[in-house]
Design a protein around this motif. Structure first.
Motif, PDB file in Angstrom:
ATOM      1  N   GLU A 200       0.831  -1.198   0.000  1.00  0.00           N
ATOM      2  CA  GLU A 200       0.000   0.000   0.000  1.00  0.00           C
ATOM      3  C   GLU A 200       0.868   1.250   0.000  1.00  0.00           C
ATOM      4  N   GLN A 201       0.266   2.304  -0.467  1.00  0.00           N
ATOM      5  CA  GLN A 201       0.847   3.633  -0.302  1.00  0.00           C
ATOM      6  C   GLN A 201       0.615   3.991   1.169  1.00  0.00           C
ATOM      7  N   THR A 202       1.715   4.221   1.933  1.00  0.00           N
ATOM      8  CA  THR A 202       1.470   4.498   3.360  1.00  0.00           C
ATOM      9  C   THR A 202       0.849   5.879   3.527  1.00  0.00           C
ATOM     10  N   ILE A 208       2.220  -0.562   5.596  1.00  0.00           N
ATOM     11  CA  ILE A 208       2.449  -1.792   4.853  1.00  0.00           C
ATOM     12  C   ILE A 208       2.544  -2.988   5.793  1.00  0.00           C
ATOM     13  N   GLN A 209       2.655  -2.754   7.083  1.00  0.00           N
ATOM     14  CA  GLN A 209       2.596  -3.860   8.034  1.00  0.00           C
ATOM     15  C   GLN A 209       1.787  -3.455   9.246  1.00  0.00           C
ATOM     16  N   PHE A 210       1.105  -4.410   9.811  1.00  0.00           N
ATOM     17  CA  PHE A 210       0.223  -4.141  10.952  1.00  0.00           C
ATOM     18  C   PHE A 210      -0.160  -5.479  11.563  1.00  0.00           C
ATOM     19  N   ASN A 211      -0.614  -5.464  12.797  1.00  0.00           N
ATOM     20  CA  ASN A 211      -1.072  -6.702  13.427  1.00  0.00           C
ATOM     21  C   ASN A 211      -2.556  -6.918  13.170  1.00  0.00           C
ATOM     22  N   GLN A 212      -2.937  -8.170  13.210  1.00  0.00           N
ATOM     23  CA  GLN A 212      -4.355  -8.508  13.253  1.00  0.00           C
ATOM     24  C   GLN A 212      -4.540  -9.564  14.328  1.00  0.00           C
ATOM     25  N   VAL A 213      -5.728  -9.591  14.892  1.00  0.00           N
ATOM     26  CA  VAL A 213      -6.080 -10.727  15.742  1.00  0.00           C
ATOM     27  C   VAL A 213      -7.334 -11.346  15.141  1.00  0.00           C
ATOM     28  N   GLU A 214      -7.152 -12.568  14.660  1.00  0.00           N
ATOM     29  CA  GLU A 214      -8.241 -13.335  14.086  1.00  0.00           C
ATOM     30  C   GLU A 214      -8.869 -14.153  15.204  1.00  0.00           C
ATOM     31  N   GLY A 215     -10.152 -14.381  15.107  1.00  0.00           N
ATOM     32  CA  GLY A 215     -10.803 -15.295  16.047  1.00  0.00           C
ATOM     33  C   GLY A 215     -11.528 -16.353  15.263  1.00  0.00           C
ATOM     34  N   LEU A 216     -11.557 -17.577  15.793  1.00  0.00           N
ATOM     35  CA  LEU A 216     -12.252 -18.658  15.091  1.00  0.00           C
ATOM     36  C   LEU A 216     -12.858 -19.623  16.105  1.00  0.00           C
ATOM     37  N   ALA A 217     -14.138 -19.913  15.918  1.00  0.00           N
ATOM     38  CA  ALA A 217     -14.778 -20.950  16.734  1.00  0.00           C
ATOM     39  C   ALA A 217     -15.548 -21.859  15.794  1.00  0.00           C
ATOM     40  N   VAL A 218     -15.259 -23.144  15.849  1.00  0.00           N
ATOM     41  CA  VAL A 218     -15.990 -24.120  15.033  1.00  0.00           C
ATOM     42  C   VAL A 218     -16.480 -25.230  15.958  1.00  0.00           C
TER      43      VAL A 218
END
Ligand code: PHE
Length: 341
Positions: A200-202, A208-218
């Motif tokens: 990306e154009q900052t 161009i970098q960042f954290n994510q927190v994914e959640g998943l429940a199955v």
């Protein structure tokens, strides 16, 4: 003999007058009370005295010896006190001088927010599951129901490596597939935190970098109600019990239905300000029910299993919480920024 004793005493006391240090005093002691001192010689010549003189001379000699010894002790004490006073004077510490400040280390604001998020989800029974940052196109897109020419790929501008089909993950969602494949057919409840990369154009809002927190429940019988309940509870723990939330319909290829969750702007309390662009709401995450195709790709039979997923950006949450107006501060390594946390 008496005269000699008198002379010895006078000479010794006179010499003592000029002794100004503990070292010189030791020399004086050797000279006037040591083995070869004149006084000691008197004791030595004792046997050659006529018998009747011995007691008187002996008495006098002992008197002189005791006198010199007591002067020695006195002088020694005085010199010692002197030396002490001098040391105290010259080695004095000024305890009122301000000390040198101690540089204190601190946790990066992203780490602080991440840890808070881990704590909240841990209390709800979610385990942290780490997956790779270098991903395949298959995991980052294909298996998430985003085939090669799908227009939704535009949402994730991608850094490709020189090896075809290998890329830096653009979101933490490929971790869903890893977590499912590792656990199927058992239920899973995990969060998947980590760094993501986008070509990306900052700008103040894009890095161009960042954290994510994914959640998943199955699992069996997991509903959209479970998703809402989990996320509303998360928002209350993260932003305070009074926070209001809303869900807006959205679209992601890997969830169906999909939504975005907003929280009421805590800067203006929902009245509208420049942080919430006058809407009164702040978008904090994307979510939805895991798409049947994705469930199947993960190894679960969608007739039997259902699940929810969500993804949030800790930097975005930190920006809202601490009113940080430029995302580029996060990886700029500027101590003036970092020391504020
Ligand atoms: N991966 C999505 C993004 O990067 C967020 C998301 C995760 C949405 C999980 C729905 C479910 O924007």
């Amino acid at each position: 003999m008496f005269e000699e004793l008198e002379k010895i005493q006078t000479a010794a006391l006179a010499a003592l007058e000029s002794v100004q240090s503990e070292a010189l005093l030791e020399q004086w002691r050797i000279a006037h009370l040591g083995r070869s001192a004149p006084l000691m010689q008197v004791f030595e010549k004792f046997n050659s005295l006529p018998k009747e003189e011995r007691p008187v001379v002996g008495k006098r000699a002992n008197e002189v010896k005791r006198l010199l010894e007591s002067h020695l002790a006195e002088r020694s004490e005085a010199l010692h006190q002197n030396a002490l006073a001098q040391a105290l004077e010259t080695e004095r510490l000024d305890v009122t001088l301000p000390g040198r400040p101690i540089q204190q280390g601190r946790l990066h604001p992203s780490t602080q927010i991440l840890r808070r998020i881990y704590d909240i989800f841990a209390e709800m029974g979610f385990q942290v599951y780490r997956t790779r940052e270098v991903e395949s196109d298959e995991y980052n897109f294909e298996l998430l129901n985003i085939p090669a020419h799908h227009p939704a790929r535009d949402m994730w501008d991608t850094f490709h490596t020189i090896t075809p089909g290998v890329l830096l993950r653009t979101h933490t969602s490929p971790g869903q597939i890893h977590a499912m494949r590792e656990n199927a057919p058992n239920p899973v409840r995990v969060i998947l935190p980590g760094m993501c990369y986008r070509y990306e154009q900052t700008s103040a809002r894009k890095e161009i970098q960042f954290n994510q927190v994914e959640g998943l429940a199955v699992g069996h019988h997991i509903t959209f109600g479970d998703l809402k309940g989990t996320l509303i509870d998360f928002a209350r723990r993260m932003f305070g019990a009074a926070v209001r939330t809303r869900f807006r319909a959205s679209h992601f290829p890997f969830t169906e239905p999909s939504a975005e969750m907003d929280i009421e702007c805590f800067i203006c309390g929902g009245k509208g300000c420049n942080v919430c662009s006058s809407t009164g709401w702040l978008e904090i995450l994307g979510c939805g029910m895991v798409h049947p195709v994705v469930l199947r790709n993960g190894g679960y039979d969608p007739k039997e299993f259902s699940g929810f997923a969500f993804g949030m950006g800790p930097e975005r949450i930190a920006m809202l919480r601490y009113k940080i107006e430029d995302i580029r501060y996060f990886w700029g390594n500027d101590l003036r920024f970092l020391e504020q946390f």
